[in-house]
Design an enzyme around this catalytic site. Sequence first.
Site, short mmCIF file in Angstrom:
data_model
loop_
_atom_site.label_atom_id
_atom_site.label_comp_id
_atom_site.label_asym_id
_atom_site.label_seq_id
_atom_site.Cartn_x
_atom_site.Cartn_y
_atom_site.Cartn_z
NE ARG A 159 -2.59 0.94 3.73
CZ ARG A 159 -3.48 0.77 4.72
NH1 ARG A 159 -4.75 0.52 4.44
NH2 ARG A 159 -3.10 0.85 5.97
NE ARG A 206 -2.84 4.72 11.16
CZ ARG A 206 -3.32 3.65 10.54
NH1 ARG A 206 -4.58 3.34 10.65
NH2 ARG A 206 -2.53 2.88 9.83
CG ASP A 255 -8.60 3.29 13.96
OD1 ASP A 255 -9.72 3.61 14.39
OD2 ASP A 255 -8.38 2.20 13.40
#
Length: 491
Positions: free
Chosen positions: A179, A186, A255
Amino acid sequence: MFNFDTSYASLGEAFFKYALPTPVQTPQVLLYNEALAKDLSLPLAYQVSKAQMDQERLQFIAAQLSGNRIADNTQPMAQAYAGHQFGYFTMLGDGRAILLGEHIAAHHSRVDVQLKGAGATPYSRRGDGRATLRAMLREYLISEAMHGLGIPTSRSLAVVTTGEKVYREEIHEGAVLARIMKSHMRVGSFEYVRHYLTKDDLLTYTRYALNRHYPDAANHEMPSVALLKAVLVQQVNLIVQWMRVGFIHGVMNTDNMSIAGETFDYGPCAFINGYDPAKVFSSIDTNGRYAFGNQPGIAHWNLSCLANALLPIIDDDTDKAVAKAKEVLDLFPGLYTQAYTEMMAAKIGFNAASCSNEVVDLIKSLLNWMKTESADYTNTFLTIQQALVDDKINQSAFFQDWLSQRNLLLDQHGISLSQAQQIMKPNNPLVIPRNHLVEAVLDQVVLGGNMEGFNALLSILQSPYQMNDAIAEYQTPPPNGDGFYATYCGT
Ligand code: AMP
Ligand code: MG
């Protein structure tokens, strides 16, 4: 493979724990995102010719992106974070993801390279740190579709199968997803720092976030307020984009809200077919907290968690700090309403300058009708745009009457029908990842080992505004609506 320079390491080990991926049995590249690799100045898999992959290169990529081989120029880590999950605060952290490092591409942009499903970390609790092939393929498909739709998102560089089983309620094939994100900071990262680290750490972290993502605001006299405002503006933009295409994130815990304003954590997400603001797909969202129409309100709530985490460095006087934070948070409704209205106006052919009260009423009456009729969200706008002929929508007397009113209003604003179409086109995708199609191609891969359907759907979704001979078969909503379609947190 990567040009690593991991600035996060400079924050110190209170913010993360060094952790190595657990090697897997037989890593094999199932998907490799050539276009993204090119953008990031990474090696390409198709060196020999378009039709034939270079096997040696593929093995190299498989070893790197499964975590079996760690480059000398990096020290992988699991990041610490906390978060409000369905409203409740809890300690979390990368339990099934490992940050390989920050890669600097040729054009000097800095991105996180993370392996999802790379094995247990100090934050795994009882989890195995692994991911199923099905969930990683789904994330690859939907994140690339979001990118195609022009929506800020984490990207998927590769899916590497592990040759290992993953045990959930059933036995699954395992996979690792590579990814790519601007960062994995966050709202929950700030909540972690606020709750478990010091005030100095909070200031350091805030400065780090500003330098990395909002350098224009980095010299602001109040870094905390500058960051809160910058994140808020990005979130307004992001949620408006979700609402434009009918995307339900499904698990907007703090989150899972990125400081850089990218969509990420593709677990129970799904796209609506029939319009319904109360729509929920996630099996665990029993109260509809993350329903389609609740997303702006939840984003605002999540931002209040960020504000709360920042309070100690906004002002030593708590009352003053709260007042300053509130001043920023109160910007949300106004900014959101304006951006949402302009976006919806564009979906029916009006530009920002012609966003009058009558246009607002027109949008409201259309949405009301769509809700009562469960009219297909995507195809209704395409019908208005004359990019699609939907008999069911066209046969409605309400719709025909609405269309006449809208055409009259366009005329009054001096917008021709062809101008209206040009305004609508980039706002109304011809295709979205319809749930029934996504599940069908995933079944083909997981049950039949056949990637053909997946690759065809992926390729259509990468250019969702472009007319294509094959597009029609992807435009039809499921014949019986969504039925009992439910999504699960991808594990
Ligand atoms: P998510 O639902 O992806 O937002 O994850 C919530 C938390 O659970 C995060 O701390 C994850 O790292 C952790 N988690 C989810 N799945 C696993 C797993 N299979 N193994 C270990 N930790 C996990
Ligand atoms: Mg998450």
